[in-house]
Structures are given as C-alpha cells and as structure tokens.
Design a protein around this motif. Structure first.
Motif, PDB file in Angstrom:
ATOM      1  N   SER A 108     -14.737   0.456   5.352  1.00 23.00           N
ATOM      2  CA  SER A 108     -15.887   0.882   4.574  1.00 23.00           C
ATOM      3  C   SER A 108     -15.604   2.184   3.842  1.00 23.00           C
ATOM      4  O   SER A 108     -14.754   2.971   4.248  1.00 23.00           O
ATOM      5  CB  SER A 108     -17.085   1.035   5.500  1.00 23.00           C
ATOM      6  N   HIS A 109     -16.334   2.369   2.761  1.00 22.07           N
ATOM      7  CA  HIS A 109     -16.196   3.587   1.957  1.00 22.07           C
ATOM      8  C   HIS A 109     -17.455   4.442   2.169  1.00 22.07           C
ATOM      9  O   HIS A 109     -18.569   3.922   2.121  1.00 22.07           O
ATOM     10  CB  HIS A 109     -16.051   3.208   0.485  1.00 22.07           C
ATOM     11  N   PRO A 110     -17.270   5.756   2.399  1.00 20.31           N
ATOM     12  CA  PRO A 110     -18.432   6.610   2.678  1.00 20.31           C
ATOM     13  C   PRO A 110     -19.503   6.535   1.590  1.00 20.31           C
ATOM     14  O   PRO A 110     -20.702   6.635   1.885  1.00 20.31           O
ATOM     15  CB  PRO A 110     -17.827   8.020   2.730  1.00 20.31           C
ATOM     16  N   ALA A 126       3.870   7.753  -3.410  1.00 19.62           N
ATOM     17  CA  ALA A 126       3.603   7.544  -4.843  1.00 19.62           C
ATOM     18  C   ALA A 126       3.758   6.068  -5.174  1.00 19.62           C
ATOM     19  O   ALA A 126       4.814   5.485  -4.928  1.00 19.62           O
ATOM     20  CB  ALA A 126       4.567   8.387  -5.675  1.00 19.62           C
ATOM     21  N   ARG A 127       2.723   5.452  -5.681  1.00 21.77           N
ATOM     22  CA  ARG A 127       2.769   4.026  -5.993  1.00 21.77           C
ATOM     23  C   ARG A 127       2.838   3.824  -7.496  1.00 21.77           C
ATOM     24  O   ARG A 127       2.056   4.443  -8.239  1.00 21.77           O
ATOM     25  CB  ARG A 127       1.540   3.295  -5.419  1.00 21.77           C
ATOM     26  N   PRO A 128       3.763   2.955  -7.929  1.00 18.72           N
ATOM     27  CA  PRO A 128       3.954   2.747  -9.368  1.00 18.72           C
ATOM     28  C   PRO A 128       2.645   2.352 -10.060  1.00 18.72           C
ATOM     29  O   PRO A 128       1.900   1.514  -9.556  1.00 18.72           O
ATOM     30  CB  PRO A 128       4.960   1.588  -9.444  1.00 18.72           C
ATOM     31  N   LEU A 178     -14.261   4.775   9.110  1.00 16.24           N
ATOM     32  CA  LEU A 178     -14.819   5.344   7.880  1.00 16.24           C
ATOM     33  C   LEU A 178     -13.831   6.376   7.320  1.00 16.24           C
ATOM     34  O   LEU A 178     -13.857   7.544   7.695  1.00 16.24           O
ATOM     35  CB  LEU A 178     -16.175   5.992   8.205  1.00 16.24           C
ATOM     36  N   PRO A 179     -12.933   5.920   6.432  1.00 12.21           N
ATOM     37  CA  PRO A 179     -11.872   6.808   5.964  1.00 12.21           C
ATOM     38  C   PRO A 179     -12.399   8.031   5.220  1.00 12.21           C
ATOM     39  O   PRO A 179     -13.307   7.926   4.404  1.00 12.21           O
ATOM     40  CB  PRO A 179     -11.042   5.919   5.027  1.00 12.21           C
ATOM     41  N   LEU A 180     -11.809   9.180   5.553  1.00 13.92           N
ATOM     42  CA  LEU A 180     -12.158  10.426   4.875  1.00 13.92           C
ATOM     43  C   LEU A 180     -11.023  10.866   3.940  1.00 13.92           C
ATOM     44  O   LEU A 180     -11.270  11.442   2.896  1.00 13.92           O
ATOM     45  CB  LEU A 180     -12.475  11.514   5.924  1.00 13.92           C
ATOM     46  N   ILE A 196       0.817  -1.216   0.000  1.00 13.50           N
ATOM     47  CA  ILE A 196       0.000   0.000   0.000  1.00 13.50           C
ATOM     48  C   ILE A 196       0.852   1.269   0.000  1.00 13.50           C
ATOM     49  O   ILE A 196       0.516   2.244  -0.655  1.00 13.50           O
ATOM     50  CB  ILE A 196      -1.033  -0.015   1.166  1.00 13.50           C
ATOM     51  N   ARG A 197       1.964   1.244   0.737  1.00 15.42           N
ATOM     52  CA  ARG A 197       2.890   2.376   0.723  1.00 15.42           C
ATOM     53  C   ARG A 197       4.306   1.857   0.498  1.00 15.42           C
ATOM     54  O   ARG A 197       4.606   0.711   0.804  1.00 15.42           O
ATOM     55  CB  ARG A 197       2.830   3.158   2.046  1.00 15.42           C
ATOM     56  N   GLU A 198       5.165   2.730  -0.021  1.00 12.80           N
ATOM     57  CA  GLU A 198       6.512   2.309  -0.394  1.00 12.80           C
ATOM     58  C   GLU A 198       7.275   1.735   0.797  1.00 12.80           C
ATOM     59  O   GLU A 198       7.994   0.748   0.678  1.00 12.80           O
ATOM     60  CB  GLU A 198       7.267   3.509  -0.972  1.00 12.80           C
ATOM     61  N   ASP A 214      -9.061   7.334   8.216  1.00  6.81           N
ATOM     62  CA  ASP A 214      -7.722   7.386   7.608  1.00  6.81           C
ATOM     63  C   ASP A 214      -7.545   8.744   6.943  1.00  6.81           C
ATOM     64  O   ASP A 214      -8.493   9.260   6.348  1.00  6.81           O
ATOM     65  CB  ASP A 214      -7.586   6.343   6.485  1.00  6.81           C
ATOM     66  N   PHE A 215      -6.322   9.269   7.038  1.00  7.64           N
ATOM     67  CA  PHE A 215      -6.006  10.532   6.367  1.00  7.64           C
ATOM     68  C   PHE A 215      -4.684  10.418   5.618  1.00  7.64           C
ATOM     69  O   PHE A 215      -3.754   9.757   6.088  1.00  7.64           O
ATOM     70  CB  PHE A 215      -5.917  11.682   7.381  1.00  7.64           C
ATOM     71  N   ILE A 216      -4.634  11.069   4.470  1.00  8.78           N
ATOM     72  CA  ILE A 216      -3.386  11.160   3.707  1.00  8.78           C
ATOM     73  C   ILE A 216      -3.007  12.632   3.630  1.00  8.78           C
ATOM     74  O   ILE A 216      -3.851  13.461   3.265  1.00  8.78           O
ATOM     75  CB  ILE A 216      -3.574  10.610   2.274  1.00  8.78           C
ATOM     76  N   VAL A 217      -1.765  12.958   3.979  1.00  8.23           N
ATOM     77  CA  VAL A 217      -1.291  14.336   3.763  1.00  8.23           C
ATOM     78  C   VAL A 217      -0.254  14.333   2.643  1.00  8.23           C
ATOM     79  O   VAL A 217       0.416  13.324   2.402  1.00  8.23           O
ATOM     80  CB  VAL A 217      -0.647  14.959   5.029  1.00  8.23           C
ATOM     81  N   THR A 233      -7.147   7.561  -6.968  1.00  5.62           N
ATOM     82  CA  THR A 233      -5.967   7.769  -7.821  1.00  5.62           C
ATOM     83  C   THR A 233      -4.641   7.467  -7.125  1.00  5.62           C
ATOM     84  O   THR A 233      -3.620   7.335  -7.781  1.00  5.62           O
ATOM     85  CB  THR A 233      -5.940   9.218  -8.352  1.00  5.62           C
ATOM     86  N   PHE A 234      -4.672   7.362  -5.771  1.00  2.75           N
ATOM     87  CA  PHE A 234      -3.414   7.105  -5.042  1.00  2.75           C
ATOM     88  C   PHE A 234      -3.186   5.620  -4.774  1.00  2.75           C
ATOM     89  O   PHE A 234      -2.123   5.234  -4.291  1.00  2.75           O
ATOM     90  CB  PHE A 234      -3.416   7.860  -3.695  1.00  2.75           C
ATOM     91  N   CYS A 235      -4.170   4.769  -5.065  1.00  2.00           N
ATOM     92  CA  CYS A 235      -4.221   3.452  -4.415  1.00  2.00           C
ATOM     93  C   CYS A 235      -3.900   2.278  -5.340  1.00  2.00           C
ATOM     94  O   CYS A 235      -4.382   2.211  -6.476  1.00  2.00           O
ATOM     95  CB  CYS A 235      -5.616   3.279  -3.816  1.00  2.00           C
TER      96      CYS A 235
HETATM   97  N1  SAH Z   1     -10.507   0.794   1.083  1.00  3.71           N
HETATM   98  C1  SAH Z   1     -10.188   1.697   2.092  1.00  3.71           C
HETATM   99  C2  SAH Z   1      -8.716   1.884   2.321  1.00  3.71           C
HETATM  100  C3  SAH Z   1      -7.744   0.822   2.005  1.00  3.71           C
HETATM  101  S1  SAH Z   1      -6.053   1.298   2.070  1.00  3.71           S
HETATM  102  C4  SAH Z   1     -10.806   3.052   1.745  1.00  3.71           C
HETATM  103  O1  SAH Z   1     -11.189   3.310   0.636  1.00  3.71           O
HETATM  104  O2  SAH Z   1     -10.881   3.883   2.599  1.00  3.71           O
HETATM  105  C5  SAH Z   1      -5.865   1.860   3.740  1.00  3.71           C
HETATM  106  C6  SAH Z   1      -5.441   3.283   3.839  1.00  3.71           C
HETATM  107  O3  SAH Z   1      -4.123   3.437   3.357  1.00  3.71           O
HETATM  108  C7  SAH Z   1      -6.257   4.256   3.009  1.00  3.71           C
HETATM  109  O4  SAH Z   1      -7.447   4.616   3.643  1.00  3.71           O
HETATM  110  C8  SAH Z   1      -5.326   5.407   2.836  1.00  3.71           C
HETATM  111  O5  SAH Z   1      -5.478   6.360   3.859  1.00  3.71           O
HETATM  112  C9  SAH Z   1      -3.951   4.770   2.935  1.00  3.71           C
HETATM  113  N2  SAH Z   1      -3.289   4.761   1.619  1.00  3.71           N
HETATM  114  C10 SAH Z   1      -3.641   4.056   0.537  1.00  3.71           C
HETATM  115  N3  SAH Z   1      -2.816   4.330  -0.492  1.00  3.71           N
HETATM  116  C11 SAH Z   1      -1.919   5.237  -0.030  1.00  3.71           C
HETATM  117  C12 SAH Z   1      -0.823   5.914  -0.609  1.00  3.71           C
HETATM  118  N4  SAH Z   1      -0.491   5.748  -1.890  1.00  3.71           N
HETATM  119  N5  SAH Z   1      -0.118   6.780   0.167  1.00  3.71           N
HETATM  120  C13 SAH Z   1      -0.459   6.977   1.453  1.00  3.71           C
HETATM  121  N6  SAH Z   1      -1.491   6.366   2.053  1.00  3.71           N
HETATM  122  C14 SAH Z   1      -2.220   5.499   1.328  1.00  3.71           C
END
Ligand code: SAH
Ligand code: SF4
Length: 443
Positions: A230-232, A331-333, A255-257, A37-39, A296-299, A153-155
């Motif tokens: 879960s997704h909102p 950043a994920r490939p 409930l990730p925002l 999920i992360r590098e 969950d939060f991403i900055v 787009t980040f996942c």
């Molecule tokens: N399906 C869930 C999340 C799965 S991944 C959802 O949609 O909310 C778990 C968490 O990892 C995500 O909620 C996000 O906050 C974090 N995450 C996922 N990809 C990431 C990335 N490329 N960089 C940083 N955080 C990431």
C-alpha cells in the motif's frame, strides 16, 4: 506478485499437461519469473540462465527429451530483445501481461521451432483469460490490482507493469471463493499499489479497497485477510474504518515510507512528507491499537546526505516497525532518478544500509521478544523441519514453530508464545479446559 504470477502460469499450463516439479533437471519446461526492481535482481537472470542451459544439455544428453526454457516477468518486459540477443538459447520471452498467452506461445514454438517473444500490453486484461486457480494451500495470494500511476522517480514499476488497473469485484470474489472451497483460510490481496484499488462493483459503482475487504470477509472459510503493497497517500477513511471493524483484517500492515527526510521524499515524488505518514499511522493505530507496521526503506538516493540518513533513523526510531525491507538505491534505466546529480558511491550506500538495518533488526527482535508470554491465533500453513512440528503464521506475519499433529495443518489454533527469536517465534498449543485441543479457533 511474482509468486502469484508463477502460480497463475502453472494454472494456464495445466490443461496442456504440465505439472509442477521441484527439480529443474526433470523439467520439460523451466520458466524463470524475473524481477526488474533493482539491478541485482535483474542481473541474476543471466547467471541463472547459464546454469539452466547446462541442465538442459545434460538432460538432452541423457535422452530425457527437450527442455523448453523461458523468461517471464519484468526483466522480460524491459529487456526482451536483449535477452534473446545475449541468451539466444532461450525459447520463450514473455512480459507480465502476456502469460495467459503461454499455451499459444508453446504451440507456435513447436510449430516454428523459433524463439517466441511477447511483451505486448493487450487491450483485454489477462485476468479475463485465466482459468480458476488450482489449490494453493492455507494461505494464498490474490492479485486485485496491477500497475502503478505514481511514478516515484526511482521506480521501474510504472514502465514494466504498466498503468494502474483494478480487477472487477465479481472476478475477485469468484477467485476468492474458489480458493476458500479448496481450503484456503488466509488471503493476501496483491497490487503494486493495492490501496489505489477502485474496481467496478456488481452494482455498477466503483468499490474502494475497504469495501472489497468487507465483502471478502463474508466468504465462508476465509478467516484472515491482508493486503500489500500500500501507498501512504492512498490510505482513505474507509480503509482505516475497515481496520477497526473487520476482525478478519489482520493487524499487520506493510506501509512503505522509503526515507525520513522531506527533501528526499519530494525528490522521490512520493507525494507526501514525513508528517503526513505519521498522521496516517496515528489514525490507523487509533482504529486498531494492536496494529504492527512494516515498511520499505531506500538509502543512498541521489543527493542524500548523512544528516538525511539520520532523519531516516530518527523516524524509524519514533514510529517503530516490527519488520522491514531496506535497500541500497539502485539506478534503473529510464527512471528520472538515474539521471539525477549526486549519485552516491557504493561503499557509502553500504555503510548507510548497515546502520538502517541495524536499527530495524533491533526493533524486530524487540517486538518478537515482547510476544513472549502472549497467546496468539496461528494459522498452520506448512510442515516444520522436525517431525511432529508445524509452522504457522501469527497475525503479525511472524513464522511460529509449534509441536502439533499434522491434522491441524490449515487450521487456526491458539498458541502460547514461549520464545521470541530474531526471525521467528516458538510456542505451544493452548489446550482447552477439558484437555482437548480445539479444532478451530477464530483469528
Ligand atoms: N508500490 C510500493 C513498492 C513497490 S517496489 C510502494 O510504493 O511502496 C518495492 C520496494 O522496492 C519499494 O518500496 C522500494 O523500497 C524498493 N525499490 C523500488 N525501486 C528501487 C530502486 N530503484 N532502488 C532501490 N530500491 C527500490
Ligand atoms: Fe513504484 Fe510503488 Fe512508487 Fe508505484 S508507488 S512508482 S510501484 S514505488
């Protein structure tokens, strides 16, 4: 999900004579179950493999026999060939959709003496080929859904776990009953997007998560249910109603925002704005007033400005979370965001993360303090560090440390909370009026 998958791999290997050991030096086989999920999570695999290789050499030098070394999970799925190239001493590489084929892979490895790679997405879901689960203890996971079609787009999840798949209801009920029979009291339903669940019911109809939860709550011995993640966008009326009507459904929801600025949410392709999130939360809280939220939060998402970080802080402040995970954007490939302009420098991400985590920590500590003096139903699920102590989980997922006899392990008891600490609670058993301890209290 990886904890669940690891347990399932152990189930699959049990008929071959494998049992779990806590000590990798003693192991005939070590499987690293990995996260992409992360590098940072991803990179750990290679350093860990280096360490395991040494263990293997020491073990073989002792004459203790060969150690099979395998890499499973999403790093294996995404970088299978690279693993074999960078770490040619690895014997097995298998993706999350292939672990039911582990016995075959082990057999082929011993026949051919050559590394085995399996990252195929099989036509038949692996769940059809898995044995009944072994004993899991008082609190267990149960995967009901896998994969994701949302393409934030980040996942990487849609690429590593594949398209959304919901297990049929009957399979899930069977697995849940098997767990309950072996003493499991609490089940957390799992899925990458668990509330997108739409499985085939025994009646031929498509069941929603809400309907599945109602059926699971009927199972004898299952006192507590949770679901994650879960997704909102996929919180429907039926699920909200379940929170109001099913007492076994615990009043805690992850409930990730992700972010508090609408422009960023749009660039993330989350499919909702902040106001839509707020409305979902309002309805959930109306249904279950004691509901506690986690998120969950991403900055540092590409293009994020300082003002947009302030929006995230404002929304956290407004909504209030009792617990949360926050991450620097990684950043994920192959994901769209990795190619977006405006990638944020690491030090800026670090500074933003510290601000967000400060606020989230403050909220978590305040919630744990507010629990002081309350009575809660606690499920004892593990021994404490000190003799005579058990650790349980509160309805809100806080670990609770209590002086309690071992016979209460695996039961739900009423506990009075004396102290709210940053990451846990401390409390004592509530005695009944005749001075005895109740054997079992309801959730
Ligand atoms: N399906 C869930 C999340 C799965 S991944 C959802 O949609 O909310 C778990 C968490 O990892 C995500 O909620 C996000 O906050 C974090 N995450 C996922 N990809 C990431 C990335 N490329 N960089 C940083 N955080 C990431
Ligand atoms: Fe990833 Fe969750 Fe978005 Fe699916 S919904 S792409 S798992 S962050």
């Amino acid at each position: 999900m990886n904890v669940y998958d690891s347990a399932r791999m152990a189930d699959v290997l049990a008929p071959l004579g494998y049992a779990l050991t806590e000590d990798p030096a003693e192991a005939d086989m070590v499987l690293l179950n990995t996260c992409h999920i992360r590098e940072k999570a991803s990179e750990k695999v290679f350093s860990e493999l280096g360490r395991l290789r040494q263990l293997r050499e020491q073990r073989e030098a002792r004459g203790a026999g060969r150690m099979i070394l395998g890499v499973a999970g999403c790093v294996a799925q995404a970088e299978g060939e690279e693993i074999l190239a960078r770490a040619p001493f690895v014997d097995l590489v298998l993706g999350p959709q292939a672990y039911h084929r582990l016995p075959e892979m082990v057999a082929r490895l011993s026949r051919a003496g050559r590394a085995q790679l399996d990252t195929e997405f099989p036509a038949e879901p692996k769940f059809d080929h898995l044995p009944a689960p072994g004993p899991r203890g008082p609190a267990a996971f149960l995967a009901i859904q896998e994969g994701c079609d949302r393409f934030c787009t980040f996942c990487v999840v849609p690429y590593t776990r594949g398209a959304e798949y919901s297990r049929p209801v009957a399979d899930i009920l069977d697995e849940a009953r098997a767990l309950a029979t072996q003493g499991t009291v609490e089940i957390t339903l799992l899925g990458q997007n668990v509330n997108a669940y739409h499985g085939e019911g025994p009646d031929g109809a498509t069941w929603s998560l809400g309907r599945l939860i109602r059926a699971l709550a009927e199972i004898d011995g299952l006192d507590r249910l949770r679901y994650t993640t879960s997704h909102p966008r996929d919180v429907d009326d039926d699920l909200i109603a379940a929170h109001a009507e099913v007492p076994a459904l615990m009043p805690f929801l992850h409930l990730p925002l992700q972010a508090g600025a609408d422009r960023i949410l749009k660039a993330m392709n989350r499919g909702h704005d902040v106001d839509a999130y707020r409305r979902v939360v309002d309805r959930l809280r109306a249904a279950r007033p004691d509901l506690a939220l986690s998120s969950d939060f991403i900055v540092g998402f590409p293009g994020e400005t300082d003002r947009e970080v302030q929006r995230t802080l404002d929304v956290i402040d407004e909504i209030g979370f009792v617990q949360a995970y926050s991450f620097k954007y990684s950043a994920r490939p192959g994901t769209p965001a990795a190619a977006m302009p405006g990638q944020v420098p690491e030090p800026v991400k670090a500074e933003r993360l510290a601000r967000v985590q400060d606020l989230l920590n403050t909220q978590q500590i305040a919630f744990n303090r507010r629990c002081e003096g309350l009575e809660m139903a606690v499920l004892f699920d593990r021994p404490g560090k000190h003799p005579g102590q058990l650790v349980g989980r509160s309805p809100f997922m806080q670990p609770v440390h209590v002086t309690a006899p071992e016979r209460l392990m695996g039961t739900v008891q009423r506990v009075r909370i004396d102290q709210g600490q940053p990451n846990s609670l401390a409390g004592r058993l509530v005695e009944t009026s005749d001075g005895t301890l109740p054997e079992r209290a309801s959730a």
